[in-house]
Design a protein around this motif. Structure first.
Motif, short mmCIF file in Angstrom:
data_model
loop_
_atom_site.label_atom_id
_atom_site.label_comp_id
_atom_site.label_asym_id
_atom_site.label_seq_id
_atom_site.Cartn_x
_atom_site.Cartn_y
_atom_site.Cartn_z
N ILE A 159 46.94 42.50 42.28
CA ILE A 159 45.54 42.40 42.67
C ILE A 159 44.77 41.46 41.74
O ILE A 159 44.12 40.51 42.19
N GLU A 160 44.84 41.72 40.45
CA GLU A 160 43.99 40.99 39.52
C GLU A 160 44.44 39.55 39.29
O GLU A 160 43.63 38.68 38.99
N TRP A 206 43.72 44.63 53.38
CA TRP A 206 42.90 45.12 52.30
C TRP A 206 43.53 46.38 51.71
O TRP A 206 44.44 46.95 52.29
N GLN A 217 42.65 39.28 44.19
CA GLN A 217 41.21 39.23 43.98
C GLN A 217 40.69 37.81 43.76
O GLN A 217 39.65 37.44 44.33
N THR A 256 40.34 45.85 46.97
CA THR A 256 40.29 44.40 47.17
C THR A 256 40.46 44.09 48.65
O THR A 256 41.06 44.86 49.39
N ASP A 306 37.88 36.31 46.24
CA ASP A 306 36.63 35.78 45.69
C ASP A 306 36.39 34.34 46.11
O ASP A 306 35.24 33.93 46.30
#
Length: 403
Positions: A201-202, A63, A206, A47, A210
């Motif tokens: 992250i999720e 990152w 992320q 990510t 996005d």
């Protein structure tokens, strides 16, 4: 009675979840299991990039790679000429060689748009006298504007109390689509508790990458829920900064406080391994110095951002401790506005001459219908605050005029 109702409303928000010892237990389908990087055999960027800054003519680019690497950022004022290179901070003369990458670009020009690209070279084998590299990978060319700290106007939005509902990030930010903001502020409890890397992250990084974080920085302070769980001590490694700090942007001196946990340090769920009382006392001493700094005194406005509000958040120990420690100092410092979360009930509390001499604005969340996005615009003459619910309807507004 009112305080108890407020506390109950905040505690019982998880759909179908259980609560043990004050800690939320997710349903089996919600539980985060193994670290995300275990799923990859190849070398890749998991990510990023995502940006953080304190607006001191520098910006941090972060990152995460699937394997250890030597990493850097190539950047410049033109996308066709990335003629500068920066590495992560050396520690005792050693450059970073891990998976979590944070490269700070410093001495940037005011008001200039920079273009950049992240690059990582896999470390396949690390022997005492021989290091073997693998593939080199890079991201796309991205860009950001290095803000002028002396600008006449500053604008940002605040999200709070997302509680592991990652879709809420895009949903709420869509309510502000088309507006250019200087930064996005996350005011705590973005998670229920800290489980592992995959969750971080999720459920946050992320969605931010996005939506905005490649080009617009975010600032983040922990809520009480980010202090919980087995991964809480690793949590800060994924960010450039998540604790207390202060910075100036435009007409505003921003002060960020980390309000910590709302439970007693002696609560059984912590088994004697936390010390939030002393941490808050440390911040109070720091805040006393901050209100005497020329940057604080000369600012047109002084805005405090903290997850647990310094008042109006129930009778748990942490909330009471915040009031006892911070409220007198903020009154003496003539703070103009406090932005908070925590209660899960959006509310605007005007100044009270006998208690808090400043307005306290509390964002809502995390369920549908109670989520909020708080929009803030400040000039040299006034601060305008507008809070909208997740349908886009304005549910509160406030105007702070220069004293």
């Amino acid at each position: 009675m009112k305080e108890n109702l407020l506390k109950g409303n905040r505690r019982n928000f998880l759909k179908g979840g259980l609560v043990l010892g004050g800690l939320a237990v997710l349903k089996p389908e919600q539980v985060i299991s193994s670290p995300l990087n275990d799923r990859y055999e190849d070398f890749r960027i998991i990510t990023g990039p995502y940006l953080q800054t304190n607006f001191g003519n520098s910006i941090s680019i972060l990152w995460i790679t699937s394997k250890d690497s030597s990493s850097w950022v190539e950047y410049g004022e033109s996308p066709d000429q990335l003629d500068k290179k920066a590495y992560g901070k050396s520690d005792l003369g050693l450059k970073p060689a891990g998976r979590l990458n944070c490269v700070k670009l410093e001495r940037l020009k005011t008001g200039v748009t920079y273009h950049y690209k992240i690059v990582s070279k896999e470390i396949k084998d690390f022997q005492p006298y021989k290091l073997t590299y693998g593939d080199t990978i890079s991201g796309n060319i991205e860009s950001f504007l290095n803000a002028d700290v002396a600008k006449d106007e500053v604008s940002f939005v605040m999200l709070n109390d997302i509680h592991d509902r990652p879709k809420s990030i895009a949903h709420l930010l869509d309510l502000d689509k088309g507006n250019k903001r200087d930064f996005i502020f996350f005011n705590g409890d973005i998670f229920d508790y800290q489980t592992d890397e995959r969750q971080i992250i999720e459920h946050m990084l992320q969605p931010c990458v996005d939506y905005f974080a490649k080009s617009t920085p975010f600032i983040y302070v922990r809520g009480n829920h980010e202090t919980r769980g087995k991964f809480a001590r690793d949590f800060a490694d994924y960010y450039d900064h998540v604790g207390y700090t202060a910075f100036t942007l435009g007409p505003v001196r921003f002060v960020i406080l980390d309000s910590g946990e709302d439970k007693l340090d002696s609560h059984p769920v912590y088994a004697g391994i936390v010390d939030f009382d002393r941490y808050r006392e440390e911040q109070a001493a720091w805040l006393e110095n901050e209100i005497n700094r020329k940057e604080f005194k000369k600012a047109a406005f002084r805005v405090v951002l903290m997850h647990i509000p310094p008042r109006y958040s129930g009778d748990e120990h942490g909330a009471v401790h915040c009031t006892e420690l911070f409220e007198p100092i903020m009154n003496r410092g003539k703070v103009d506005l406090v932005l908070s979360g925590h209660t899960h009930r959006y509310k605007i509390h005007p100044p009270d001459k006998k208690l808090n001499n400043y307005p306290i604005i509390i964002g809502g969340g995390p369920r549908d219908g109670s989520r909020t996005l708080t929009k803030i615009n400040a000039t040299n003459k006034q601060i305008q605050v507008s809070m909208v619910d997740d349908s886009g309807k304005e549910v509160g507004n406030y105007l702070v005029e220069k004293r």
